[in-house]
Design a protein around this motif. Structure first.
Motif, PDB file in Angstrom:
ATOM      1  N   GLY A 224       0.909  -1.402   0.075  1.00  0.00           N
ATOM      2  CA  GLY A 224      -0.017   0.049   0.083  1.00  0.00           C
ATOM      3  C   GLY A 224       0.936   1.565   0.190  1.00  0.00           C
ATOM      4  O   GLY A 224       0.498   2.397   0.454  1.00  0.00           O
ATOM      5  N   ASN A 225       2.022   1.201  -0.481  1.00  0.00           N
ATOM      6  CA  ASN A 225       2.985   2.629  -0.717  1.00  0.00           C
ATOM      7  C   ASN A 225       2.797   3.188  -2.017  1.00  0.00           C
ATOM      8  O   ASN A 225       2.592   4.528  -2.267  1.00  0.00           O
ATOM      9  CB  ASN A 225       4.393   2.250  -0.570  1.00  0.00           C
ATOM     10  CG  ASN A 225       4.727   1.714   0.795  1.00  0.00           C
ATOM     11  OD1 ASN A 225       4.140   2.293   1.717  1.00  0.00           O
ATOM     12  ND2 ASN A 225       5.800   1.055   0.942  1.00  0.00           N
ATOM     13  N   PHE A 226       2.300   2.593  -2.912  1.00  0.00           N
ATOM     14  CA  PHE A 226       1.976   3.216  -4.139  1.00  0.00           C
ATOM     15  C   PHE A 226       0.422   3.376  -4.237  1.00  0.00           C
ATOM     16  O   PHE A 226      -0.425   2.517  -3.592  1.00  0.00           O
ATOM     17  CB  PHE A 226       2.361   1.864  -5.225  1.00  0.00           C
ATOM     18  CG  PHE A 226       3.876   1.963  -5.819  1.00  0.00           C
ATOM     19  CD1 PHE A 226       4.575   2.750  -5.037  1.00  0.00           C
ATOM     20  CD2 PHE A 226       4.071   1.653  -6.948  1.00  0.00           C
ATOM     21  CE1 PHE A 226       5.986   2.817  -5.400  1.00  0.00           C
ATOM     22  CE2 PHE A 226       5.454   1.842  -7.622  1.00  0.00           C
ATOM     23  CZ  PHE A 226       6.397   2.386  -6.585  1.00  0.00           C
ATOM     24  N   PRO A 227      -0.058   4.131  -5.141  1.00  0.00           N
ATOM     25  CA  PRO A 227      -1.487   4.255  -5.362  1.00  0.00           C
ATOM     26  C   PRO A 227      -2.133   3.241  -5.848  1.00  0.00           C
ATOM     27  O   PRO A 227      -1.352   2.357  -6.763  1.00  0.00           O
ATOM     28  CB  PRO A 227      -1.793   5.561  -6.357  1.00  0.00           C
ATOM     29  CG  PRO A 227      -0.416   5.448  -6.929  1.00  0.00           C
ATOM     30  CD  PRO A 227       0.778   4.986  -6.193  1.00  0.00           C
ATOM     31  N   PRO A 228      -3.378   2.790  -5.493  1.00  0.00           N
ATOM     32  CA  PRO A 228      -4.099   3.289  -4.828  1.00  0.00           C
ATOM     33  C   PRO A 228      -3.966   3.207  -3.266  1.00  0.00           C
ATOM     34  O   PRO A 228      -4.941   3.547  -2.464  1.00  0.00           O
ATOM     35  CB  PRO A 228      -5.605   2.627  -5.148  1.00  0.00           C
ATOM     36  CG  PRO A 228      -5.119   1.098  -5.404  1.00  0.00           C
ATOM     37  CD  PRO A 228      -3.638   1.307  -5.989  1.00  0.00           C
ATOM     38  N   LYS A 229      -2.857   2.735  -2.745  1.00  0.00           N
ATOM     39  CA  LYS A 229      -2.567   2.736  -1.236  1.00  0.00           C
ATOM     40  C   LYS A 229      -3.560   1.984  -0.442  1.00  0.00           C
ATOM     41  O   LYS A 229      -3.895   2.261   0.476  1.00  0.00           O
ATOM     42  CB  LYS A 229      -2.508   4.270  -0.837  1.00  0.00           C
ATOM     43  CG  LYS A 229      -1.235   4.960  -1.063  1.00  0.00           C
ATOM     44  CD  LYS A 229      -1.192   6.148  -0.440  1.00  0.00           C
ATOM     45  CE  LYS A 229       0.223   6.023   0.205  1.00  0.00           C
ATOM     46  NZ  LYS A 229       0.546   7.452   0.902  1.00  0.00           N
ATOM     47  N   HIS A 230      -3.764   0.537  -1.047  1.00  0.00           N
ATOM     48  CA  HIS A 230      -4.825  -0.159  -0.355  1.00  0.00           C
ATOM     49  C   HIS A 230      -3.815  -1.005   0.345  1.00  0.00           C
ATOM     50  O   HIS A 230      -2.963  -1.696  -0.339  1.00  0.00           O
ATOM     51  CB  HIS A 230      -5.640  -1.056  -1.521  1.00  0.00           C
ATOM     52  CG  HIS A 230      -6.395  -2.058  -0.994  1.00  0.00           C
ATOM     53  ND1 HIS A 230      -7.930  -1.714  -0.576  1.00  0.00           N
ATOM     54  CD2 HIS A 230      -6.274  -3.177  -0.350  1.00  0.00           C
ATOM     55  CE1 HIS A 230      -8.440  -2.813   0.036  1.00  0.00           C
ATOM     56  NE2 HIS A 230      -7.373  -3.741   0.034  1.00  0.00           N
TER      57      HIS A 230
END
Ligand code: BGC
Length: 572
Positions: A224-230
């Protein structure tokens, strides 16, 4: 070349040789890691039709984030969430400067260019029914036409991470209904792919559906560091990957059924993988752990696409055991139905590989934890050898021989496919003054391409292409503009985003012109001169910015700058 010019080159060459010899006698290899036999320079060339290319991605270079009707992508959203974050709003402004960028490629003698199309620039919401942004279509048509006018073949990636934000909001992006047959995201990706084939496929003969699904799944939906950060480290990456594989298969079949006969192109998916090298090569458990690492990494996608439509056995077995140990009813790794397996199997016309680094792997024993994640699932310990040169990225050590081993693995594991290296490169920091004499990058390209040549000519791997990442410095995702990968330097403080050649662009041009390292050429002599240094220096010595052996560093940077400057006119 005139007699005088070539004489002076020879004299300079002799001088360089003597100079390097003297230095080599006094140098203490601070970096080690050099195995004389394994790392020896192989002289020779690639086949005549070998493809030399460079690559970029839409969000990293285009800018023009909101011109005409372009919709926001998940990266636009993330970049704008925090005032201190760099954004891709302007990036390299390649949206406006693409003709000049094509001239940079032309100058290097490149015949191929890998770029990506921004989905929300074509369909602002990601869905065709909501409208098409004609300016976006025109932009890619113009780019492709300009490439063709300059004899450069486009290789087009459909998805390099910039998911339309609306698809995330409406359907959960790649988490959408991951276990059903009617997942909306597959169809929407298929519609988008079809539109691109329809509009650009008369001129585009190489398609990449997804770039590096590993990172999309893991960083976007697991860690979850990259979008969409899930953030769902236990399951998110497996669900997202499941959907990406099915979406890829959909785009492949659409090409196969509706376009291949008329357009005659090829479709693949660009997979990244670290080579996993066993830390204790004589210990069977370690060797198994290293294999498990590679199977969890590239096998997660490649096994289904190239072998049998399903995940690797070791991954399924490990995840099934974990599921039982965790008291679950089923594995966290989703299952494909028999129909889906048949649909996915063999949905790629060549193997597209992104290689950056190698890790040293040991067996961790069975990890039982209340908070499982992708890495604990593998039951491995990973690290790096002390003598591998590090780069500004903590995950990226320069280990050129790893690409040869990985290519051998791909040949054996996936039925000896044609392999196109769709990315390889080396970062450096953003520094003032700019690092234009980028020795570390020259060394990296020199050694990696030589290892690729070994794979091709000694190991019979069917390598067809090498793609330098990247044509120019760009928006390097989370680190923004603090890390640079380009053959060309981009001044991001200049409203014009002026590009400047780095030494590596001159090197790459010569490499392309020589098609490898032909016996007896001036270029190969230059490379022979540099070989020792490339294997015994790190960025600390060359650019003096990693701290550590700083005294030695500055001394070495002086020594190394001089031969490079002498050699520079030889290769320009
Ligand atoms: C990505 C590039 C990125 C590079 C370095 C690759 O996996 O495809 O977009 O710039 O890694 O981080």
């Amino acid at each position: 070349m005139s007699a005088t010019a070539s004489d002076s080159i020879m004299e300079t060459g002799t001088f360089v040789n003597c100079f390097l010899l003297v230095i080599s006698l006094v140098i203490i290899p601070v970096n080690g890691g050099y195995d004389k036999e394994r790392d020896a320079l192989l002289k020779g060339t690639f086949p005549q039709d070998f493809i030399w290319s460079s690559a970029t991605a839409a969000y990293q270079i285009e800018g023009a984030w909101n011109v005409s009707d372009k919709g926001p992508s998940v990266w636009d959203t993330l970049a704008h969430q925090d005032n201190n974050r760099d954004t891709g709003d302007v990036a390299c402004d390649s949206y406006h400067k693409y003709p000049a960028d094509i001239q940079l490629m032309k100058q290097m003698g490149l015949k191929y260019y890998r770029f990506s199309i921004s989905w929300p620039r074509i369909f602002p919401t990601g869905e065709q029914q909501d409208g098409v942004n004609q300016d976006g279509v025109d932009y890619y048509n113009n780019l492709i036409n300009e490439l063709k006018a300059n004899d450069i073949e486009p290789m087009v990636t459909l998805f390099h991470w910039d998911l339309p934000q609306a698809l995330q909001d409406r359907y959960g992006g790649f988490l959408n209904n991951h276990t059903t047959n009617t997942t909306v995201i597959h169809d929407l990706f298929g519609d988008y792919a079809r539109f691109c084939y329809q509009n650009f496929g008369d001129r585009v003969k190489y398609w990449i559906t997804f770039n590096d699904p590993w990172i999309i799944a893991l960083e976007g939906y697991g860690i979850g560091n990259f979008p969409p950060k899930h953030r769902d480290p236990a399951e998110g990456q497996y669900k997202a990957a499941h959907n990406i594989i099915l979406s890829h298969a959909k785009a492949y079949h659409i090409y196969d059924d509706e376009f291949r006969a008329a357009q005659g192109g090829q479709v693949s998916i660009a997979l990244s993988c670290d080579w996993g090298d066993p830390k204790y090569p004589d210990d069977p458990d370690t060797v198994e752990a290293a294999e498990r690492y590679v199977q969890f990494f590239v096998g997660w996608f490649a096994h289904a696409i190239y072998k049998n439509g399903d995940y690797p056995d070791v991954m399924k077995a490990t995840m099934a055991r974990k599921g039982r140990e965790e008291g679950r009813n089923s594995s966290r790794l989703p299952e494909f139905t028999p129909e889906q397996k048949a649909y996915i199997n063999r949905t790629s016309d060549f193997f597209a590989l992104n290689y950056y680094t190698t890790v040293e792997v040991a067996d961790s024993g069975h990890i039982v934890t209340e908070n499982p994640n992708y890495f604990s699932d593998m039951d491995v310990e990973k690290g790096h050898a002390a003598d591998w040169p590090q780069t500004p990225f903590t995950w990226l050590y320069t280990v050129p021989w790893g690409i040869r081993k990985l290519l051998g693995f791909i040949r054996d594991e996936y039925g000896d496919p044609d392999v196109y290296i769709t990315e390889n490169g080396r970062p450096d920091h953003d520094r003032d003054p700019a690092i234009l004499m980028d020795m570390d990058r020259i060394c990296s390209y020199m050694m990696h391409t030589n290892e690729v040549m070994k794979a091709y000519s000694l190991d019979n791997v069917k390598v067809k292409a090498f793609t330098a990442w990247s044509l120019m410095d760009g928006y390097e995702w989370l680190p923004g503009y603090t890390v640079r990968f380009g053959l060309y330097y981009v001044d991001f403080n200049d409203p014009d985003r002026t590009r400047y050649p780095k030494a590596s662009s001159v090197f790459y041009k010569q490499l392309v012109r020589n098609n490898g390292y032909p016996e007896g050429s001036d270029f190969t002599k230059y490379v022979e001169n540099m070989w020792y240094f490339c294997h015994n220096t790190t960025e600390a010595e060359v650019n003096g910015y990693t701290g550590g052996a700083s005294q030695i560093s500055s001394l070495f940077s002086l020594f190394l700058a001089i031969p490079m400057m002498i050699a520079y006119p030889l290769i320009a």
